[in-house]
Design an enzyme around this catalytic site. Structure first.
Site, PDB file in Angstrom:
ATOM      1  N   GLU A 132       0.678  -1.193  -0.067  1.00 11.06           N
ATOM      2  CA  GLU A 132      -0.161  -0.137  -0.060  1.00 11.06           C
ATOM      3  C   GLU A 132       0.782   1.203   0.077  1.00 11.06           C
ATOM      4  O   GLU A 132       2.129   1.270   0.625  1.00 11.06           O
ATOM      5  CB  GLU A 132      -0.835   0.071   1.372  1.00 11.06           C
ATOM      6  CG  GLU A 132      -1.917  -1.024   1.279  1.00 11.06           C
ATOM      7  CD  GLU A 132      -1.556  -2.040   2.193  1.00 11.06           C
ATOM      8  OE1 GLU A 132      -0.475  -1.969   2.883  1.00 11.06           O
ATOM      9  OE2 GLU A 132      -2.345  -3.013   2.210  1.00 11.06           O
TER      10      GLU A 132
ATOM     11  N   ASN B 243       2.013   9.925  -2.480  1.00 13.47           N
ATOM     12  CA  ASN B 243       3.235   9.792  -2.525  1.00 13.47           C
ATOM     13  C   ASN B 243       3.596   9.419  -3.889  1.00 13.47           C
ATOM     14  O   ASN B 243       3.874   8.318  -4.152  1.00 13.47           O
ATOM     15  CB  ASN B 243       3.636   8.545  -1.626  1.00 13.47           C
ATOM     16  CG  ASN B 243       5.034   8.611  -1.246  1.00 13.47           C
ATOM     17  OD1 ASN B 243       6.022   9.105  -1.858  1.00 13.47           O
ATOM     18  ND2 ASN B 243       5.348   7.600  -0.227  1.00 13.47           N
TER      19      ASN B 243
ATOM     20  N   TYR C 252       7.686   2.502  -7.757  1.00 17.03           N
ATOM     21  CA  TYR C 252       7.051   0.929  -8.212  1.00 17.03           C
ATOM     22  C   TYR C 252       6.594   1.050  -9.495  1.00 17.03           C
ATOM     23  O   TYR C 252       6.643  -0.066 -10.035  1.00 17.03           O
ATOM     24  CB  TYR C 252       5.540   1.023  -6.960  1.00 17.03           C
ATOM     25  CG  TYR C 252       6.107   1.252  -5.767  1.00 17.03           C
ATOM     26  CD1 TYR C 252       7.232   0.629  -5.116  1.00 17.03           C
ATOM     27  CD2 TYR C 252       5.120   1.776  -4.898  1.00 17.03           C
ATOM     28  CE1 TYR C 252       7.579   0.906  -3.757  1.00 17.03           C
ATOM     29  CE2 TYR C 252       5.748   2.055  -3.425  1.00 17.03           C
ATOM     30  CZ  TYR C 252       6.786   1.603  -2.669  1.00 17.03           C
ATOM     31  OH  TYR C 252       7.131   1.629  -1.699  1.00 17.03           O
TER      32      TYR C 252
HETATM   33  C1  COA Z   1       9.975   6.686  -1.860  1.00 17.31           C
HETATM   34  C2  COA Z   1      11.475   6.435  -1.154  1.00 17.31           C
HETATM   35  C3  COA Z   1      11.517   4.906  -0.751  1.00 17.31           C
HETATM   36  C4  COA Z   1      12.419   6.353  -2.646  1.00 17.31           C
HETATM   37  O1  COA Z   1      13.511   5.883  -2.216  1.00 17.31           O
HETATM   38  P1  COA Z   1      14.905   6.702  -2.520  1.00 17.31           P
HETATM   39  O2  COA Z   1      16.169   6.261  -1.928  1.00 17.31           O
HETATM   40  O3  COA Z   1      14.915   8.173  -2.136  1.00 17.31           O
HETATM   41  O4  COA Z   1      14.877   6.637  -4.092  1.00 17.31           O
HETATM   42  P2  COA Z   1      15.978   6.094  -5.130  1.00 17.31           P
HETATM   43  O5  COA Z   1      17.123   6.915  -5.215  1.00 17.31           O
HETATM   44  O6  COA Z   1      16.067   4.792  -4.887  1.00 17.31           O
HETATM   45  O7  COA Z   1      15.100   6.080  -6.253  1.00 17.31           O
HETATM   46  C5  COA Z   1      14.506   5.138  -7.065  1.00 17.31           C
HETATM   47  C6  COA Z   1      13.361   5.552  -7.919  1.00 17.31           C
HETATM   48  O8  COA Z   1      12.203   6.247  -7.245  1.00 17.31           O
HETATM   49  C7  COA Z   1      11.541   7.243  -7.942  1.00 17.31           C
HETATM   50  N1  COA Z   1      11.917   8.469  -7.156  1.00 17.31           N
HETATM   51  C8  COA Z   1      12.718   8.640  -5.999  1.00 17.31           C
HETATM   52  N2  COA Z   1      12.782  10.017  -5.615  1.00 17.31           N
HETATM   53  C9  COA Z   1      11.733  10.348  -6.602  1.00 17.31           C
HETATM   54  C10 COA Z   1      11.084  12.040  -6.590  1.00 17.31           C
HETATM   55  N3  COA Z   1      11.848  12.845  -5.681  1.00 17.31           N
HETATM   56  N4  COA Z   1      10.457  12.053  -7.600  1.00 17.31           N
HETATM   57  C11 COA Z   1      10.155  11.473  -8.292  1.00 17.31           C
HETATM   58  N5  COA Z   1      10.543   9.887  -8.373  1.00 17.31           N
HETATM   59  C12 COA Z   1      11.374   9.545  -7.478  1.00 17.31           C
HETATM   60  C13 COA Z   1      12.429   7.236  -9.233  1.00 17.31           C
HETATM   61  O9  COA Z   1      11.690   6.446  -9.936  1.00 17.31           O
HETATM   62  C14 COA Z   1      13.520   6.694  -9.084  1.00 17.31           C
HETATM   63  O10 COA Z   1      14.434   5.868 -10.042  1.00 17.31           O
HETATM   64  P3  COA Z   1      15.277   6.953 -11.021  1.00 17.31           P
HETATM   65  O11 COA Z   1      16.587   7.196  -9.979  1.00 17.31           O
HETATM   66  O12 COA Z   1      15.900   5.868 -12.184  1.00 17.31           O
HETATM   67  O13 COA Z   1      14.669   8.368 -11.303  1.00 17.31           O
HETATM   68  C15 COA Z   1      11.932   7.398  -0.310  1.00 17.31           C
HETATM   69  O14 COA Z   1      12.012   8.478  -0.792  1.00 17.31           O
HETATM   70  C16 COA Z   1      11.549   7.225   1.173  1.00 17.31           C
HETATM   71  O15 COA Z   1      11.776   6.495   1.873  1.00 17.31           O
HETATM   72  N6  COA Z   1      10.306   8.148   1.227  1.00 17.31           N
HETATM   73  C17 COA Z   1       9.501   8.207   2.635  1.00 17.31           C
HETATM   74  C18 COA Z   1       9.124   6.837   2.961  1.00 17.31           C
HETATM   75  C19 COA Z   1       7.949   6.191   1.973  1.00 17.31           C
HETATM   76  O16 COA Z   1       7.748   6.968   1.343  1.00 17.31           O
HETATM   77  N7  COA Z   1       7.966   4.856   1.907  1.00 17.31           N
HETATM   78  C20 COA Z   1       7.360   4.369   0.659  1.00 17.31           C
HETATM   79  C21 COA Z   1       6.050   3.869   1.613  1.00 17.31           C
HETATM   80  S1  COA Z   1       4.912   2.968   0.318  1.00 17.31           S
END
Ligand code: COA
Length: 93
Positions: A26, A31, A38
């Site tokens: 979920e 977000n 995903y």
């Molecule tokens: C969402 C989250 C898990 C992404 O992890 P991250 O380490 O920041 O992101 P990554 O560097 O691994 O990026 C992987 C992909 O995520 C997406 N992404 C990450 N940050 C993004 C942003 N600010 N805007 C849009 N897409 C984004 C992109 O598709 C990216 O791929 P790319 O680098 O080829 O463009 C992280 O921001 C987070 O922990 N957020 C808070 C908690 C949360 O939302 N958890 C998920 C609950 S379901």
């Protein structure tokens, strides 16, 4: 910095190891960054849980992968994994 994607790749590996057919989760409707991650892994939006998050009554989108055993999905994950390893070698040390 690649950490979210690294964690997702590990989760997919663990699901496969335990013989699961899909990965499902979920995510808050608002977000967009998580949903973009995903989407990158071909998760499909398969449902909605209304008022799922009790802090602000936000809806949760349910997202699920294609079958983990599907050759097209396996190839896509392998390709993304290789690219991630190249981009963030420290996360695979
Ligand atoms: C969402 C989250 C898990 C992404 O992890 P991250 O380490 O920041 O992101 P990554 O560097 O691994 O990026 C992987 C992909 O995520 C997406 N992404 C990450 N940050 C993004 C942003 N600010 N805007 C849009 N897409 C984004 C992109 O598709 C990216 O791929 P790319 O680098 O080829 O463009 C992280 O921001 C987070 O922990 N957020 C808070 C908690 C949360 O939302 N958890 C998920 C609950 S379901």
């Amino acid at each position: 910095m690649g950490i979210g994607e690294r964690l997702l790749l590990s989760a997919i590996d663990v699901a496969k190891e335990y013989g699961q057919e899909v990965v499902t989760l979920e995510v808050r409707k608002s977000n967009e960054s998580a949903q973009s991650l995903y989407d990158k892994y071909a998760f499909q939006r398969v449902g909605l849980r209304r008022n799922y998050y009790t802090d602000n009554n936000e809806d949760a989108v349910i997202m699920t992968t294609p079958a983990l055993s599907l050759p097209m999905f396996r190839e896509m994950v392998a390709e993304r994994r290789a690219r991630h390893r190249q981009r963030y070698p420290d996360l695979w040390a």
